[in-house]
Design an enzyme around this catalytic site. Structure first.
Site, mmCIF file in Angstrom:
data_model
loop_
_atom_site.group_PDB
_atom_site.id
_atom_site.type_symbol
_atom_site.label_atom_id
_atom_site.label_comp_id
_atom_site.label_asym_id
_atom_site.label_seq_id
_atom_site.Cartn_x
_atom_site.Cartn_y
_atom_site.Cartn_z
ATOM 1 N N SER A 30 88.040 26.700 103.317
ATOM 2 C CA SER A 30 88.915 26.995 102.201
ATOM 3 C C SER A 30 88.155 26.777 100.913
ATOM 4 O O SER A 30 87.280 25.908 100.832
ATOM 5 C CB SER A 30 90.128 26.062 102.259
ATOM 6 O OG SER A 30 90.739 25.963 100.996
ATOM 7 N N ARG A 49 96.916 77.577 107.782
ATOM 8 C CA ARG A 49 96.263 76.299 107.462
ATOM 9 C C ARG A 49 97.015 75.676 106.298
ATOM 10 O O ARG A 49 97.498 76.377 105.419
ATOM 11 C CB ARG A 49 94.777 76.484 107.156
ATOM 12 C CG ARG A 49 93.996 76.711 108.484
ATOM 13 C CD ARG A 49 92.484 76.612 108.337
ATOM 14 N NE ARG A 49 91.967 77.752 107.619
ATOM 15 C CZ ARG A 49 91.302 77.690 106.471
ATOM 16 N NH1 ARG A 49 91.057 76.514 105.913
ATOM 17 N NH2 ARG A 49 90.881 78.791 105.881
#
Lengths: 456, 456, 456, 456
Positions: free
Chosen positions: B296, B335
């Site tokens: 930490s 498309r």
């Protein structure tokens, strides 16, 4: 299948009897007539919960672990009457509706035969029953969906065959690109439907039975036999017509997400077809129209493609529900503290949407009006420019890319109409042969699947 | 596979200074050392794009539709050098990166042999190349993911076997419910990993090749042969080691969503294991710990389960990406106008997350510290109450439900400790046998899969 | 702001070769030239992280809680050089990139002045720094987005004004419904842009500073003063130009979701405009075209609306990212075990997409070609039927609904052309006046906002 | 408002009369008793639809554009009885339920007074009515939600104050990090609730009225007045108590997504509190318990935190629904072809979930059992290590970072217990003062809001 809505009641507002109905379909137009209520509505889920409890009770008898008279009790459970409000109240207090249901079923069976209630829900935990019940609901629903998709596929196959010569503009990024046929487009739709059928076909909804912490220890304690958990699970599966997964999936939810993905695939395929149709139905395009198209509340002349619109809407709700179900995978412990509970409505709604969209798609195609003449006319909208790829390809083949590029550019930009400016006849022959190949292949794939299915 | 690292440069992008990197992993801790960059990073995608163009060029030669010298050109394409900024500029203008890439590759090949550029990208459309390239990237990534999952499965199988006797509390809805073993819990994790392996195993990434409007007409025009589209597609697939889907999926995106669902299944399985581990690692529970756990920045004593945390985070990003891909199914036309374009990053990120999470999970288990003594001690935290289901089950078996209910309730509520208040010895025997059955079944399923795999 | 480009290198990362770039924009066409990399790329985030550490260091001095020379150290931090790979390695081990960054910055400052490193990151936790840094990045990005939206709004206001008389078909559910003007349509787009500007305007990105468990106890311990947490937080906010929220939001993530909702609102507004443009750009509609429209790799004649397509794609990725961020709200504990970590990329990507889509929208409108003649011609496509609502309304007014319905139905169905079959002149007057009212109101709302802004 | 579920019916399965009820709450435990059905159920929506039509009819009279007797007709509409099945059938055919509703209301009013039906729905389009009705439903629901959140906030404020001295472990990434107080934790929950109240307070649900294509032309045609659209819209807003937005939002859906974001914020805040509570309720932690906690169907001793679990589940469904609504923004045309239709259920469900979760949260806190002794005992679980940050901070202050690091590391790793190994008394003083500051600030913010509210 019992229809939802047979008897008409409910003068709507003031003193309606159906007071506990939060959702009777007002905001779900596609539900009407689709069977979604009968297949996936709360009454169907409740019936499935009772059916699972009955099957479990019967499985005890089947396994020789319970007295012979239990068989009869098991059969009678489907006649049990349970109070909706009691279920709802009990579910609010206990966290799920199985807890109050079990109490009600025990009362019922004890009245039928004192002590019989001991055999109800014996060894099970709530999640066993609800998971199995939702899979039972799912197993029935996906059969209906797959069947409808198969019928839709048959219709699409015919349509593709019928229109193998119906020239139309191929459109990409919204622009005319090169010609195709309507048959080829429909063949592409068929591909999606067949993909969805295949996805649903891979789903074998499993039962869940493993007791409070997923290892079946209660069944061992209740029987003294280490084989009891597997035997009862297999018996439950056999009675319900569900798969025996050979394990517990209380905390491993891939059976749910696989099912959900298949449903989302079906909704995606149908949504795409509807979205495609909506383009073709545009006033300026006008290549298709819905038969009994929707009227407008404001514009008398309008014929809205209402069914396609509603299918697009159904498909649009699927990805969010799917994400909820995948999010629910990440639970801790032997049974989840909320993730599981968030699945119920999301899964049920996906099932309902698939039932609804598949019915609506069938209805849409049953009435679809195809205007092949308009398709052909639209091909000519750009005065030949739609053939420029073909011209370019043939020139490239014969003279190389550089010269082809120059010639086509000059034809496009020059003062002469394109069709006259290019050194060849514009022809639809290539399109027709290429598109027919696409159609043939799609029909052949479908036919092969059907042969395989019928052979098995 | 080329590693993404600080010393080895991309051959495809020789003189890019690399300053245009929007994402080099600062916010993606699991990427480091996972191979995700080398497998799915932009350089990998670019290499795949070039590989697809090379394979297509080669396929022309393979099919006997191009001069023999083309084979050599195809091979040389992987040596082409393209400018990153030119690609980016061209992609912005044209809508995708294939357009500028083709221009660059044509320049390159024309320099190698005048006229050779004519054979680059011949007949193809941009989407053919990008779809095939992303599937090539996917095919490599999922092999890595599946392999890692398989190794993880082996580790889990060993762990389940090793801890088949390690009693621990089974927890449901956050509460101690009934005892299980750590072996049974791990077997449940293994089920998830095996489900993910199976899901990935069903994926056969396909090539895409169908020209501008999905019917392959350009290939017919360029060759005069109606068989050319299928022949070239098959050749492309063979060269790339991808599946030949027998059709175009430019507008039918179930190949993408199937792949994505399998990846999300893998991430879901890994996320669930990590979430479960995080509970077990809680200070108050302390049944497991990460080996080289995270330090930490503020608290010197703390050992964070940093890897599990990051896996949970990776899994948490998956459902949103999956929903994006399913949303993209509903496009119109031959498309799509945007839906397709929205897939690229979502698919790539899912691939990267799966690569990363599978690597991290392996690392996590390689160092996992299991405290079986603490597990056993936690079972005793509730002074025997965790055995109440067992007591209840055995009393129910022997005396019926009513009496069992009364006796257990009285034992729970009474002044005497539960263990003494009940008329039987509390025993772990049932738990151990039931849990061992679960472990055995999971190991057997895995072994059966491995046998089947090795036999094929 | 430093551009992300091929020639200017990052001062913060001097000797990184850049090969660890997973994403340099290949699959993100809109990024090029948009500033998204410079605003939101990893280098920008790294610079922000360092800026936050520098501001915190300075805040200690500002509060009179540190020696005077610290001010100079704080200023020098932006010159610190950190190694990308060390950051990535440290982030993988510790769970976030702040841990290794702090180590690097302490080394740097200790070299500048022995003991100075003690003042780096003093009292803070990693999340304080990363949350504040992402808000710093956000604060810069949303200013750019809002500014671009404002410029777009100006363009739309002009366009709406210019085309207040440009009649076009109003379309609903894909069908011609009744006439509107292009001005009115653009006014509706402006409404969306103004809504997004307002949403962004309500965001005041806050700093985060509260130490390891969110109550600032480390600052009290380090200073002996209970006022230190608030003083340092205020000082940090002042130095960074961010808001002081008066509290910690380490575990209460509504500041993130509010920001994300505003970004998604902007993307939704821009996506809708682009989707609308794509319909108008369809070959059959042809009412608008992109100026420098995209070329096609296969079809020489084609002019794709590439920018609109890419904006639609960007908007399509937003809802999934937003759902990830809202999902991350539900974390436990004082700091989350994974949920927080899942936010980073989702938030950054939303920021980048908003930057990109706003730039692209401006570019699109700068070159938009509007064909008012075609709009007018399209109104006439249905031979007057588009006026049927008007006819119906006027007949209803004069003769009642029943007669109006009958007359219009007969005119629609009868043999005579609609325009001749109805007992009135078809007129555009109503449309023009109604549409002008819409335009005027939109322009007035915008003008009022600008006045209010300029007055403040 | 009529309660949902007053009369108990429904013998469950075979011949249930409530056949059209797809959802009566079986899978929605939190609905029971929450008011969600009465506020957001289909009957409530239907009543709102009728109320909107009535208000529109009245607005015509208010504006002096209709005969005086119309006022009475408008008032009588709420007494109209409409057939549910007819609505559903008509909605399926036409695409939304307003079309059949209008027909029914016209029949009803024509029976009341011949010709009166002409004034029903006059000039409006279906979307005007449904959008306004859902906003009417929303306006009522968010008042209830905000009110409940405010009451919850009052409870949290008291709880924070009460427990400002209740020391407990602060946990980060699942590990004990440093001490906090329960008061400070509750203050953080209060922050979330206040953020949600603020978010809801910014919502002013608007009416929608603009006719078929969003410019109000029908109202101009029906009245001859260009001012009619604005006048009628203002009148509609006044009658319904909704905001007049000054524009149409038929195609600009930010009013919906703003509302949805606020609801998701509320659900996120409540879900986070419940998730936090679930950790505290874990058997090993045992710092809180639900008062009337849920019983288990299998384990007699178990007291499940059922309400918190169901709140987590409700919150878990919110992000997917939110994403559906944001996806629906990107529609084309003057009214959408599917996107709008996909909003209805998603918005209604978000409203219902917020109503349910806010009620459940209130219930949960009404019965919450807090064990401050256990909290204090848990602080001591790590034999003082939880104070290591404090020790480190104070040593850093007095001796510098290097020495502090070494001393703390040696104390942690050494043989002596940490509390004895460090050169100071471990004290809770800092924690208490820092935590009290957090509590005070939260209470002050709330008090300031209340003062401001009461003053206005």
């Amino acid at each position: 299948m019992r229809p939802c809505s047979s008897t008409i009641r409910s003068p709507a507002v003031p003193d309606a009897p159906g007071d506990d109905a939060s959702d009777w379909g007002l905001l779900e137009p596609l539900a009407f007539g689709s069977g979604s209520c009968a297949l996936t509505g709360d009454d169907a889920v409740l019936a499935a919960l009772i059916a699972v409890e009955a099957a479990l009770t019967g499985a005890w008898a089947d396994a020789g672990l319970a007295p012979a008279w239990l068989e009869e009790i098991a059969s009678s459970l489907s006649g049990a009457r349970v109070d909706r409000d009691a279920l709802r109240r009990g579910a609010r207090a206990g966290g799920n509706p199985v807890i109050p249901l079990v109490a009600a079923l025990r009362d019922y069976t004890d009245r039928e035969r004192p002590g019989a209630g001991d055999w109800i829900h014996r060894g099970a935990t709530s999640q066993d029953i609800l998971d199995s019940a939702l899979m039972l609901v799912a197993s029935r629903a996906i059969v209906v969906v797959a069947d409808r998709l198969d019928n839709l596929g048959a219709r699409l196959a015919d349509l593709a065959d019928e229109h193998r010569g119906s020239l139309m503009p191929g459109r990409t990024l919204t622009q005319h690109a090169a010609p195709i046929t309507f048959g080829a487009k429909v063949a592409g739709w068929l591909d999606g439907v067949e993909s969805a059928i295949a996805a649903l076909g891979r789903i074998e909804p499993p039962v869940q039975l493993a007791g409070s912490v997923g290892i079946g220890s209660s069944f061992v304690d209740l029987t003294g036999s280490p084989d009891a958990p597997a035997a009862l699970r297999a018996g439950l599966a056999a009675r319900l017509g569900l798969a025996d997964p050979g394990r517990s999936w209380q905390a491993e939810r891939s059976p749910v997400t696989r099912l959900a993905s298949a449903l989302a695939t079906a909704l995606g395929a149908l949504g795409r077809i509807a979205a495609d149709l909506l383009v073709l139905a545009r006033t300026e395009v006008a290549e298709v129209a819905e038969g009994g198209a929707g009227s407008s509340s404001a514009m008398p002349q309008k014929r809205n493609p209402a069914t396609a619109v509603l299918i697009v809407a159904a498909a649009g709700r699927s990805p969010g529900l799917l994400s909820t179900l995948f999010s629910a995978m990440a639970s801790a412990d032997e049974r989840a503290a909320g993730e599981w509970h968030s699945e119920w409505q999301a899964l049920r709604q996906l099932l309902a949407l698939a039932v609804e969209a598949s019915e609506a798609s069938a209805a849409l195609f049953a009435g679809l009006v195809v205007d092949a003449d308009r398709m052909r006319a639209n091909v000519d909208l750009t005065a030949g420019l739609i053939y420029s790829e073909e011209v370019f390809s043939r020139l490239t083949r014969d003279r190389g890319r550089a010269e082809a590029t120059a010639m086509v550019a000059s034809a496009i930009d020059g003062p002469t109409p394109f069709a006259e400016a290019v050194p060849m006849e514009l022809s639809t022959a290539t399109t027709l042969v290429a598109a027919a190949t696409v159609v043939d292949a799609a029909l052949a794939r479908r036919a092969a699947r059907l042969r395989k299915r019928d052979a098995s």
